[in-house]
Design a protein around this motif. Structure first.
Motif, PDB file in Angstrom:
ATOM      1  N   MET A  71      31.510 -24.237 -12.119  1.00 44.59           N
ATOM      2  CA  MET A  71      30.601 -25.163 -12.544  1.00 44.59           C
ATOM      3  C   MET A  71      30.690 -26.405 -11.616  1.00 44.59           C
ATOM      4  O   MET A  71      29.708 -27.006 -11.250  1.00 44.59           O
ATOM      5  CB  MET A  71      30.825 -25.608 -14.117  1.00 44.59           C
ATOM      6  N   ALA A 111      20.389 -23.150 -26.731  1.00 43.86           N
ATOM      7  CA  ALA A 111      19.410 -23.167 -25.679  1.00 43.86           C
ATOM      8  C   ALA A 111      18.121 -22.464 -26.199  1.00 43.86           C
ATOM      9  O   ALA A 111      16.950 -22.841 -26.287  1.00 43.86           O
ATOM     10  CB  ALA A 111      19.761 -22.605 -24.437  1.00 43.86           C
ATOM     11  N   MET A 112      18.359 -20.963 -26.720  1.00 42.16           N
ATOM     12  CA  MET A 112      17.159 -20.080 -26.936  1.00 42.16           C
ATOM     13  C   MET A 112      16.364 -20.544 -27.951  1.00 42.16           C
ATOM     14  O   MET A 112      15.057 -20.304 -28.338  1.00 42.16           O
ATOM     15  CB  MET A 112      17.570 -18.734 -27.072  1.00 42.16           C
ATOM     16  N   ILE A 153      17.476 -25.624 -18.113  1.00 38.03           N
ATOM     17  CA  ILE A 153      18.047 -24.529 -17.711  1.00 38.03           C
ATOM     18  C   ILE A 153      17.185 -23.270 -17.884  1.00 38.03           C
ATOM     19  O   ILE A 153      16.899 -22.429 -16.959  1.00 38.03           O
ATOM     20  CB  ILE A 153      19.686 -24.366 -18.182  1.00 38.03           C
ATOM     21  N   VAL A 154      17.204 -23.003 -19.233  1.00 40.53           N
ATOM     22  CA  VAL A 154      16.515 -21.666 -19.669  1.00 40.53           C
ATOM     23  C   VAL A 154      15.107 -21.671 -18.883  1.00 40.53           C
ATOM     24  O   VAL A 154      14.747 -20.628 -18.434  1.00 40.53           O
ATOM     25  CB  VAL A 154      16.279 -21.520 -20.912  1.00 40.53           C
ATOM     26  N   MET A 158      15.025 -21.757 -14.519  1.00 37.68           N
ATOM     27  CA  MET A 158      15.905 -21.304 -13.730  1.00 37.68           C
ATOM     28  C   MET A 158      15.262 -19.877 -13.141  1.00 37.68           C
ATOM     29  O   MET A 158      15.583 -19.552 -12.081  1.00 37.68           O
ATOM     30  CB  MET A 158      17.279 -20.811 -14.521  1.00 37.68           C
ATOM     31  N   PHE A 165      21.861 -26.467 -11.858  1.00 38.22           N
ATOM     32  CA  PHE A 165      23.213 -26.099 -11.754  1.00 38.22           C
ATOM     33  C   PHE A 165      24.010 -27.737 -12.235  1.00 38.22           C
ATOM     34  O   PHE A 165      24.939 -27.625 -12.945  1.00 38.22           O
ATOM     35  CB  PHE A 165      24.011 -25.499 -10.641  1.00 38.22           C
ATOM     36  N   LEU A 167      25.057 -18.981 -16.980  1.00 34.29           N
ATOM     37  CA  LEU A 167      25.367 -19.377 -15.548  1.00 34.29           C
ATOM     38  C   LEU A 167      26.573 -19.010 -14.811  1.00 34.29           C
ATOM     39  O   LEU A 167      26.377 -18.647 -13.622  1.00 34.29           O
ATOM     40  CB  LEU A 167      25.301 -20.971 -15.374  1.00 34.29           C
ATOM     41  N   MET A 205      26.136 -15.384 -14.038  1.00 36.58           N
ATOM     42  CA  MET A 205      25.047 -15.173 -12.834  1.00 36.58           C
ATOM     43  C   MET A 205      25.686 -15.286 -11.623  1.00 36.58           C
ATOM     44  O   MET A 205      25.803 -14.601 -10.644  1.00 36.58           O
ATOM     45  CB  MET A 205      24.053 -15.937 -13.188  1.00 36.58           C
ATOM     46  N   ALA A 257      20.917 -16.303 -24.482  1.00 39.07           N
ATOM     47  CA  ALA A 257      20.934 -17.057 -23.118  1.00 39.07           C
ATOM     48  C   ALA A 257      22.027 -16.833 -22.305  1.00 39.07           C
ATOM     49  O   ALA A 257      21.630 -16.659 -21.073  1.00 39.07           O
ATOM     50  CB  ALA A 257      21.417 -18.583 -23.550  1.00 39.07           C
ATOM     51  N   LEU A 280      20.254 -13.462 -20.478  1.00 39.10           N
ATOM     52  CA  LEU A 280      19.003 -13.478 -19.717  1.00 39.10           C
ATOM     53  C   LEU A 280      19.367 -13.860 -18.326  1.00 39.10           C
ATOM     54  O   LEU A 280      18.696 -13.275 -17.545  1.00 39.10           O
ATOM     55  CB  LEU A 280      18.482 -14.681 -20.269  1.00 39.10           C
ATOM     56  N   PHE A 281      20.278 -14.382 -18.072  1.00 42.78           N
ATOM     57  CA  PHE A 281      20.681 -14.668 -16.787  1.00 42.78           C
ATOM     58  C   PHE A 281      21.554 -13.628 -16.069  1.00 42.78           C
ATOM     59  O   PHE A 281      21.702 -13.776 -14.793  1.00 42.78           O
ATOM     60  CB  PHE A 281      21.205 -16.065 -16.496  1.00 42.78           C
TER      61      PHE A 281
END
Lengths: 314, 287
Positions: free
Chosen positions: A47, A243-244, A270-271, A274, A286, B121, B124, B210, B213-214
């Motif tokens: 990260m 998020a979703m 982000i969702v 991206m 990011f 993330l 991915m 989530a 998906l990535f």
């Protein structure tokens, strides 16, 4: 050597072979236990590796404290995520303000007020709410919540010339969905906190002439405070990271988090971006992930401190 | 007489609010289930469950997504169960209280608090790009392993804690090695707890969106033949939740509600199964 470790079943293996298999087993278990540590360390590392380059290219202040978000513009793209951060903070705060009282009252119902049979009906409902996949909350949000919001929006902003109509996908819709989603967490943590309160406290309060309601709100809940707070912090983490469920009900443009504005959360930015983002835009996404991660780590640290504090008290 | 307590009107209001909250929670759940069934049940048919969506043939079906979901569940659990159970065994049976245990337990707690989008993330860039697995079911499964690990570890730990200390001492006293004792005494005793953890993990995978998906992508076709099924691990594949999300993003709400019905049924079954196990677990404890 290997043959010997297999023959352990016969119970006739040599001492050395037995020591070997014991050691092997122990080291395998140790490795399994360390996987979690490795996972956390590599997630942190990645990260930071992926989230920091944009700071050097765009500038720390330009990203964190600017409000204009035009990441895909050909000329002069700008990457200010202040509104996105504020939206996540405001959205989470509002969801907590809505969900926590509801959750605590439900927990009081389950532990102190309801007859056993009634509690046995409500408890599974709470568990099931926690198990429903977040996309289903999102789906119901779009189908049920946003049309209502749109009607409300049309009434409130009938004469406004500056308001951008959102079709009902706004901050309030997202907050309602989030509040519902954190409900089970708050209820469950509060229930176990209230159950842990010493019965003597309750008896003493009732014996002094306090009514049941007075006892619940002035004695039981304060005594269960630390457990309930843990539930709230967990809820904050859940709401921040969701998020979703809210990606489609919160709208699709970056704005100041006002109730009827279309907004972007850290997660929904982000969702939704991206999939098509590239280059610097992708790097900034990011960075948004990193900001979210830092928020979550802070919450986790607070949580650990709280749990440690509780263990010391008891 | 003092048995007549003073009636406080505020008490009545609070009682009202408490009951209202509980009623709200129940109605909310019934409303969600009822509405999803109302909108989706007519969509779910044999063709919907066993067919594949194809624009050319004009069919809609989610068989490919069902296969992908099962695929990811199997892959994830195959990797996560030994690691999670092993970690629990180490923490409970081998480790002495100290820095290492504190660090491992802290890491497990952090892992369970990280939001799924961060896992997405990370999966991915680490599994997808660094390990070059791309958007594939394997990338998705490896990401899910990290997510469900705390769930399995914690449930196994709880189960191990309920195994009486006498069992361990008895086995060791009879001359058993520690590893033999773990295999033949502890694991069978802890089995209901381990299975509960596994089932909860499956529930988490089924509902996850989530993070997948990535990592796992969104393909929805059925594998053609067995070899293609095996190599599917290295190809993109969307689970039911991903398909639901994509359908609702495109405004195909009928399909979305159809999938929602299927998901709800799975969630209800999983909830029922864990309840059943918990009951069995309780009986074991009393014996």
């Amino acid at each position: 050597m290997k043959k010997n470790t297999v023959s352990i079943k016969s119970g006739k293996q040599s001492k050395a072979a037995r020591a070997f298999s014991e050691n092997l087993a122990k080291n395998c278990f140790l490795f399994a236990a360390v996987v979690a540590v490795l996972a956390v360390l590599s997630i942190m590392l990645y990260m930071f590796l992926k989230g920091t380059p944009a700071f050097f290219k765009v500038g720390l202040n330009e990203i964190l404290f600017e409000t204009e978000w035009r990441p895909a513009a050909k000329e002069n793209p700008s990457f200010g995520i202040l509104y996105i951060i504020l939206t996540s903070v405001a959205g989470t705060t509002l969801a907590i303000m809505l969900g926590v009282p509801l959750g605590i009252l439900t927990a009081v119902f389950l532990t102190e007020v309801a007859p056993k049979k009634l509690a046995a009906l409500v408890q599974p409902a709470v568990e099931l709410l926690a198990a429903i996949p977040s996309v289903i909350y999102g789906l119901l949000g779009i189908i049920i919540l946003t049309p209502w919001m749109y009607k409300l929006e049309k009434i409130i902003f009938e004469d406004s010339e500056t308001h951008q109509f959102t079709g009902g996908a706004n901050l309030i819709s997202a907050v309602i969905v989030l509040a519902i989603m954190i409900l089970p967490t708050v209820v469950n943590m509060s229930v176990s906190a209230i159950r842990a309160v010493d019965d003597k406290l309750k008896s003493a309060s009732l014996a002094l002439g306090a009514t049941k309601i007075q006892t619940i709100f002035k004695v039981v809940l304060p005594a269960a405070k630390s457990g309930i707070m843990t539930g709230i912090v967990l809820g904050i983490g859940r709401a921040l990271g969701e998020a979703m469920a809210i990606s489609l009900v919160s709208g699709s443009s970056v704005n100041l988090p006002l109730p009827f504005n279309s907004v972007r959360f850290l997660t929904t930015a982000i969702v939704s971006e991206m999939s098509y983002a590239s280059g610097l835009h992708r790097q900034v996404l990011f960075t948004i992930g990193l900001v979210l991660f830092v928020f979550i780590m802070v919450i986790n640290l607070v949580l650990t401190k709280m749990i440690q504090g509780k263990e010391k008290n008891t | 007489m003092i048995d007549k307590k003073k009636v406080r009107p505020a008490d009545g209001v609070m009682y009202g609010l408490i009951y209202l909250s509980a009623i709200f929670v129940v109605l909310l759940l019934l409303g969600i289930i009822g509405y999803v069934l109302y909108r989706g049940i007519s969509v779910v048919s044999w063709d919907f469950l066993t067919g594949v969506t194809s624009v050319l043939k004009g069919t809609t079906g989610i068989a490919g997504n069902i296969v992908n979901t099962i695929y990811i569940i199997l892959l994830t659990m195959l990797i996560a169960t030994p690691i999670g159970v092993g970690a629990a065994i180490y923490l409970n049976e081998y480790a002495k209280p100290g820095k290492l245990v504190t660090i491992i337990e802290f890491a497990t707690q952090i892992l369970s608090g990280i939001p799924s989008i961060i896992f997405g993330l990370f999966g991915m860039i680490f599994f997808g790009q660094t390990l070059k697995l791309g958007y594939s079911l394997l990338t998705g499964a490896l990401t899910m392993v990290l997510m469900v690990l705390p769930l399995i570890t914690r449930n196994t730990q709880e189960a191990l804690k309920t195994v009486p200390e006498g069992y361990r001492q008895g086995a060791i006293g009879l001359g058993s090695g520690k590893w033999y004792m773990i295999r033949t005494i502890l694991l069978p005793c802890a089995m209901p707890g381990i299975i509960t953890g596994v089932i909860l993990a499956i529930g988490r995978i089924v509902g996850e969106s989530a993070a997948l998906l990535f990592t796992a992508g969104s393909a929805h076709l059925l594998p053609d033949g067995f070899t293609e099924f095996l190599s599917k691990a290295f190809h993109s594949g969307g689970t039911l939740t991903i398909q639901l999300y994509l359908s609702m993003s495109k405004g195909q709400y009928d399909i979305a509600f159809g999938i929602a019905v299927v998901l709800l049924v799975i969630v209800l079954l999983i909830n029922f199964a864990t309840k059943l196990l918990a009951k069995k677990f309780d009986v074991n404890k009393k014996v």
